[in-house]
Design a protein around this motif. Structure first.
Motif, PDB file in Angstrom:
ATOM      1  N   MET A  78      73.757  16.524  16.625  1.00 12.17           N
ATOM      2  CA  MET A  78      74.277  14.510  16.641  1.00 12.17           C
ATOM      3  C   MET A  78      75.047  14.398  15.831  1.00 12.17           C
ATOM      4  SD  MET A  78      71.446  11.797  16.256  1.00 12.17           S
ATOM      5  CE  MET A  78      70.355  12.883  16.953  1.00 12.17           C
ATOM      6  N   TYR A 107      67.213   6.548  16.304  1.00  8.08           N
ATOM      7  CA  TYR A 107      68.087   7.298  16.688  1.00  8.08           C
ATOM      8  C   TYR A 107      67.215   7.663  18.445  1.00  8.08           C
ATOM      9  CZ  TYR A 107      66.107  12.079  15.802  1.00  8.08           C
ATOM     10  OH  TYR A 107      65.652  12.808  15.255  1.00  8.08           O
ATOM     11  N   VAL A 109      67.136  10.305  21.091  1.00 12.29           N
ATOM     12  CA  VAL A 109      68.078  11.160  21.289  1.00 12.29           C
ATOM     13  C   VAL A 109      68.254  11.195  23.001  1.00 12.29           C
ATOM     14  CG1 VAL A 109      67.527  14.113  22.310  1.00 12.29           C
ATOM     15  CG2 VAL A 109      66.287  12.784  20.796  1.00 12.29           C
ATOM     16  N   ALA A 112      71.663   9.255  22.668  1.00 17.47           N
ATOM     17  CA  ALA A 112      72.884  10.745  21.332  1.00 17.47           C
ATOM     18  C   ALA A 112      73.153  12.073  21.951  1.00 17.47           C
ATOM     19  CB  ALA A 112      71.733  11.500  20.071  1.00 17.47           C
ATOM     20  N   PHE A 113      72.444  12.248  22.603  1.00 15.55           N
ATOM     21  CA  PHE A 113      73.201  13.431  23.997  1.00 15.55           C
ATOM     22  C   PHE A 113      73.560  13.748  24.512  1.00 15.55           C
ATOM     23  CE2 PHE A 113      70.921  15.469  19.894  1.00 15.55           C
ATOM     24  CZ  PHE A 113      71.797  16.127  18.821  1.00 15.55           C
ATOM     25  N   PRO A 255      77.060  15.980  22.063  1.00 16.12           N
ATOM     26  CA  PRO A 255      77.463  14.621  21.191  1.00 16.12           C
ATOM     27  C   PRO A 255      77.683  14.208  22.283  1.00 16.12           C
ATOM     28  CG  PRO A 255      77.686  16.079  19.588  1.00 16.12           C
ATOM     29  CD  PRO A 255      77.982  17.465  21.112  1.00 16.12           C
TER      30      PRO A 255
END
Length: 321
Positions: A78, A107, A109, A112-113, A255
């Motif tokens: 991340m 966060y 996920v 974040a991705f 990311p």
């Protein structure tokens, strides 16, 4: 007619575009696997890496970063620069189950991705040490009920799909079983083979070699239907454990913020790698079913997994020990 000045001007205007389309990657790419060597994610990453290298002409280096139910490797991925040089080889365990069980709020996920590709569908399997006097799930249930103080079962880590599969088995059967988390499928397998733990729930790719050698015994697969590699292995559900089905998977992520061109280039490379007959055969040989999805479908799939499993985790009150 084009003058020399016009040609030079056109070339200068085209230069930035040419630079923007410069071949990627220009150096080695790190593939972070958030589990110890020997687990299913690790096996899939190492199987596909040579094909990615051949297509993109740069090394793809698998780096194992186990710990925290996959959260250690996830945090590292991340924080990586969104330049496409750090690829996260993730799974249902650390991408969906662990965040839900940990009630992680620092966060998201899903934000974040960026999904790149879904790679494989990986069945969970209930296995025992050969000393356990059980040849099927019904016999295992009966044996556990005779054990004063209950029985321990191992998994690849807290919040892993194996953990959730084991807890669902406990809830559906009412058995006295205690979760023992490991830092990946490899270490859990070592203790199952050695008899330190009598049973475990792990991904099929991790279990096949020791099962074929007679060092562990497979009792049931956790998928809703039987798997093609082991058609004679009954599902846990058909052996009397009602409403039981837990699937795992392996996918590739970058990311969020990585340039779209890089995402699409890498996704196409994974697609080509998965379409190779040898790769498909080898994946099936180790118990994984090739399952390609493009970036948009991968992101949508992850969101569907959260929608499906969030209520289940809350209802079961599964939490990190």
């Amino acid at each position: 007619m084009l003058t020399r000045r016009a040609i030079l001007a056109a070339a200068s205007l085209a230069a930035p575009a040419a630079l923007a389309q410069e071949a990627w990657p220009q150096r080695a790419v790190t593939m972070i696997v958030p589990w110890a060597p020997g687990g299913s994610n690790d096996v899939v990453a190492r199987l596909l890496a040579p094909a990615l290298e051949a297509r993109l002409r740069q090394p793809f280096v698998v780096e194992n970063r186990p710990g925290g139910g996959g959260s250690v490797g996830m945090a590292l991925a991340m924080r990586a620069r969104p330049d496409g040089l750090t690829v996260f080889i993730s799974s249902a365990s650390n991408h969906v189950f662990h965040p839900l069980i940990a009630n992680e709020t620092s966060y998201d996920v899903r934000e974040a991705f960026q999904g790149v590709a879904m790679l494989a569908d990986v069945p969970n399997v209930l296995a025992v040490h050969p000393a356990v006097p059980a040849r099927n799930v019904q016999e295992l249930v009966a044996w556990i009920r005779t054990q004063r103080g209950g029985v321990a079962y191992g998994s690849s880590g807290v919040g892993s799909s194996n953990h959730l599969a084991g807890e669902l088995f406990r809830m559906r059967t009412g058995l006295d079983i205690t979760h023992v988390p490991y830092r990946g499928g490899g270490p859990a397998m070592a203790d199952l083979i050695g008899g330190t733990i009598p049973m475990a729930v792990m991904n099929l790719p991790t279990l096949i070699p020791p099962a074929e050698a007679g060092r562990v015994r497979l009792l049931g697969v956790g998928t809703a239907t039987r798997v093609s590699l082991k058609p004679d292995l009954p599902t846990i559900q058909e052996q009397g454990v009602a409403d039981y089905a837990v699937r795992s998977w392996t996918g590739a992520f970058l990311p969020r913020g990585t340039p779209r061109a890089i995402v699409e280039t890498l996704s196409a490379a994974f697609k080509e790698a998965l379409e190779a007959p040898l790769a498909r055969t080898r994946l099936r040989d180790i118990g994984s079913e090739p399952l390609f999805m493009d970036p948009a479908a991968t992101d949508a799939f992850v969101r569907e997994e959260y929608t499906r499993w969030g209520p289940v985790v809350r209802a079961a009150n599964i939490r990190i020990e």
